[in-house]
Design an enzyme around this catalytic site. Structure first.
Site, PDB file in Angstrom:
ATOM      1  N   ASP A 180       0.827  -1.212   0.000  1.00 24.50           N
ATOM      2  CA  ASP A 180       0.000   0.000   0.000  1.00 24.50           C
ATOM      3  C   ASP A 180       0.862   1.263   0.000  1.00 24.50           C
ATOM      4  O   ASP A 180       1.955   1.279   0.564  1.00 24.50           O
ATOM      5  CB  ASP A 180      -0.921  -0.016   1.232  1.00 24.50           C
ATOM      6  N   HIS A 223       2.057   3.472  -9.242  1.00 22.63           N
ATOM      7  CA  HIS A 223       1.846   2.032  -9.456  1.00 22.63           C
ATOM      8  C   HIS A 223       3.014   1.440 -10.251  1.00 22.63           C
ATOM      9  O   HIS A 223       3.444   0.317 -10.004  1.00 22.63           O
ATOM     10  CB  HIS A 223       0.522   1.792 -10.182  1.00 22.63           C
ATOM     11  N   ARG A 232     -12.334   2.565  -7.837  1.00 23.88           N
ATOM     12  CA  ARG A 232     -11.377   3.637  -8.156  1.00 23.88           C
ATOM     13  C   ARG A 232     -11.694   4.264  -9.521  1.00 23.88           C
ATOM     14  O   ARG A 232     -12.413   3.657 -10.334  1.00 23.88           O
ATOM     15  CB  ARG A 232      -9.969   3.071  -8.161  1.00 23.88           C
ATOM     16  N   LEU A 245      10.361 -20.535  -5.648  1.00 21.93           N
ATOM     17  CA  LEU A 245       9.414 -19.702  -4.894  1.00 21.93           C
ATOM     18  C   LEU A 245       8.056 -19.748  -5.577  1.00 21.93           C
ATOM     19  O   LEU A 245       7.976 -19.676  -6.803  1.00 21.93           O
ATOM     20  CB  LEU A 245       9.933 -18.253  -4.904  1.00 21.93           C
ATOM     21  N   GLU A 279       2.155 -13.500  11.895  1.00 24.16           N
ATOM     22  CA  GLU A 279       2.789 -12.355  12.544  1.00 24.16           C
ATOM     23  C   GLU A 279       2.532 -11.184  11.608  1.00 24.16           C
ATOM     24  O   GLU A 279       2.693 -11.324  10.389  1.00 24.16           O
ATOM     25  CB  GLU A 279       4.301 -12.582  12.698  1.00 24.16           C
TER      26      GLU A 279
HETATM   27  C1  IPE Z   1      -5.230  -2.508  -0.020  1.00 26.58           C
HETATM   28  O1  IPE Z   1      -4.994  -1.164  -0.164  1.00 26.58           O
HETATM   29  C2  IPE Z   1      -5.297  -3.165  -1.381  1.00 26.58           C
HETATM   30  C3  IPE Z   1      -4.018  -3.308  -2.071  1.00 26.58           C
HETATM   31  C4  IPE Z   1      -2.850  -2.991  -1.609  1.00 26.58           C
HETATM   32  C5  IPE Z   1      -4.121  -3.904  -3.382  1.00 26.58           C
HETATM   33  P1  IPE Z   1      -6.183  -0.113  -0.262  1.00 26.58           P
HETATM   34  O2  IPE Z   1      -5.541   1.213  -0.468  1.00 26.58           O
HETATM   35  O3  IPE Z   1      -7.182  -0.523  -1.267  1.00 26.58           O
HETATM   36  O4  IPE Z   1      -6.827  -0.226   1.167  1.00 26.58           O
HETATM   37  P2  IPE Z   1      -7.660   0.846   1.996  1.00 26.58           P
HETATM   38  O5  IPE Z   1      -8.695   1.409   1.061  1.00 26.58           O
HETATM   39  O6  IPE Z   1      -6.697   1.894   2.429  1.00 26.58           O
HETATM   40  O7  IPE Z   1      -8.207   0.080   3.141  1.00 26.58           O
HETATM   41  C1  IPE Z   2      -1.798   0.231  -3.338  1.00 25.77           C
HETATM   42  O1  IPE Z   2      -1.510   1.586  -3.355  1.00 25.77           O
HETATM   43  C2  IPE Z   2      -2.036  -0.321  -4.716  1.00 25.77           C
HETATM   44  C3  IPE Z   2      -3.451  -0.586  -5.043  1.00 25.77           C
HETATM   45  C4  IPE Z   2      -4.424  -0.536  -4.191  1.00 25.77           C
HETATM   46  C5  IPE Z   2      -3.757  -0.948  -6.414  1.00 25.77           C
HETATM   47  P1  IPE Z   2      -2.641   2.675  -3.276  1.00 25.77           P
HETATM   48  O2  IPE Z   2      -3.001   3.073  -4.673  1.00 25.77           O
HETATM   49  O3  IPE Z   2      -3.761   2.255  -2.425  1.00 25.77           O
HETATM   50  O4  IPE Z   2      -1.861   3.858  -2.590  1.00 25.77           O
HETATM   51  P2  IPE Z   2      -2.453   4.898  -1.545  1.00 25.77           P
HETATM   52  O5  IPE Z   2      -2.904   4.098  -0.365  1.00 25.77           O
HETATM   53  O6  IPE Z   2      -3.554   5.612  -2.221  1.00 25.77           O
HETATM   54  O7  IPE Z   2      -1.296   5.772  -1.215  1.00 25.77           O
HETATM   55 MG    MG Z   3      -4.068   2.470  -0.417  1.00 25.52          MG
END
Ligand code: IPE
Ligand code: IPE
Ligand code: MG
Length: 242
Positions: free
Chosen positions: A21, A38, A72, A133, A208
């Site tokens: 994330d 991304h 999104r 892996l 964990e």
């Molecule tokens: C979790 O991140 C999903 C991925 C990393 C693919 P999100 O950004 O979607 O999660 P929330 O919305 O902060 O809970």
């Molecule tokens: C995680 O990064 C990747 C996906 C959920 C696809 P985010 O796009 O959620 O990044 P933040 O949380 O908005 O910074």
């Molecule tokens: Mg996110």
């Protein structure tokens, strides 16, 4: 019972999962378009996969796109779809070289025929009986959706007399889950938030969990090694008095 009873957990232990994330916030903090976040995120995946092979980890399960991420903006989703195809094209030769076995799970059909056939191609190309892996990528995955699918699957099998209610046990659930691994030993979430966001709900029962404040594109090989080293020091009791 017709359910495949082959265990999903390899004897060589250590199953790691990562909620990658922070791509969006990383992009914004660097005055870049979200899609660049991304893209940078995919580069980090490559490094962490290489290190996982070096660390002799048996599986690495990555959260790439959740069921909830469908809400999104369309442009962001399109950019992610393109990145998935580019990542497969660019990284599969290296995965084959490293004997990394790639698997996708989740409702991948929602991504369309082009991605589905790319995924099949990549899974076939990286298939090996003696892999280093298992690299599992959650795409269009949600833990609750997985429970729902499992419940319907069990009900169907009971109604068709394939299995009896008394035969249903934890193993049935593990085997019918779309997740290719049973027990996650170590779960890492980057990006600073301390939540699970509908990731591997069943498989993280005794994981964990490590929360990292850095955004995923800033996560380094050294951070990863630190997580693994710290995990190895933890006393895992699994409810026992030891
Ligand atoms: C979790 O991140 C999903 C991925 C990393 C693919 P999100 O950004 O979607 O999660 P929330 O919305 O902060 O809970
Ligand atoms: C995680 O990064 C990747 C996906 C959920 C696809 P985010 O796009 O959620 O990044 P933040 O949380 O908005 O910074
Ligand atoms: Mg996110």
């Amino acid at each position: 019972m017709a359910i495949n009873s082959q265990t999903k957990n390899s004897k060589k232990s250590m199953n790691v999962a990562i909620i990658m994330d922070g791509n969006g916030r990383w992009a914004i903090s660097n005055s870049l378009n979200i899609s660049k976040g991304h893209k940078k995120g995919v580069e980090i995946v490559r490094k962490i996969v290489e290190e996982s092979v070096r660390q002799n980890i048996s599986s690495l399960t990555l959260y790439a796109f959740s069921s909830e991420n469908w809400s999104r903006p369309k442009a962001e989703i399109e950019a992610i779809k393109k990145l998935v195809i580019d990542a497969i094209n660019n990284q599969v030769p290296e995965l084959i070289e490293q004997k990394v076995k790639l698997r996708f799970f989740g409702h991948v059909n929602k991504f369309g025929k082009k991605i589905v056939s790319k995924i099949e191609e990549a899974e076939n190309a990286t298939y090996t009986d003696e892999g280093s892996l298992n690299l599992n990528v959650a795409l269009g995955y949600g833990g609750r959706q997985d429970f729902l699918d499992i419940t319907k699957d069990i009900a169907t099998r009971v109604l068709s007399n394939e299995i009896k209610i008394d035969d249903i046990d934890e193993n049935t659930i593990s085997q019918l889950s779309s997740v290719p691994v049973n027990d996650i030993d170590l779960l890492i979430r980057t990006g600073g938030d301390r939540r699970i966001s509908n990731f591997l709900l069943y498989q993280i029962a005794y994981s964990e969990i490590v929360f990292i404040d850095k955004y995923w594109p800033d996560f380094t090989k050294e951070d990863f090694i630190e997580c693994i080293d710290n995990f190895k020091k933890v006393s895992r009791r699994f409810g026992k008095r030891i």
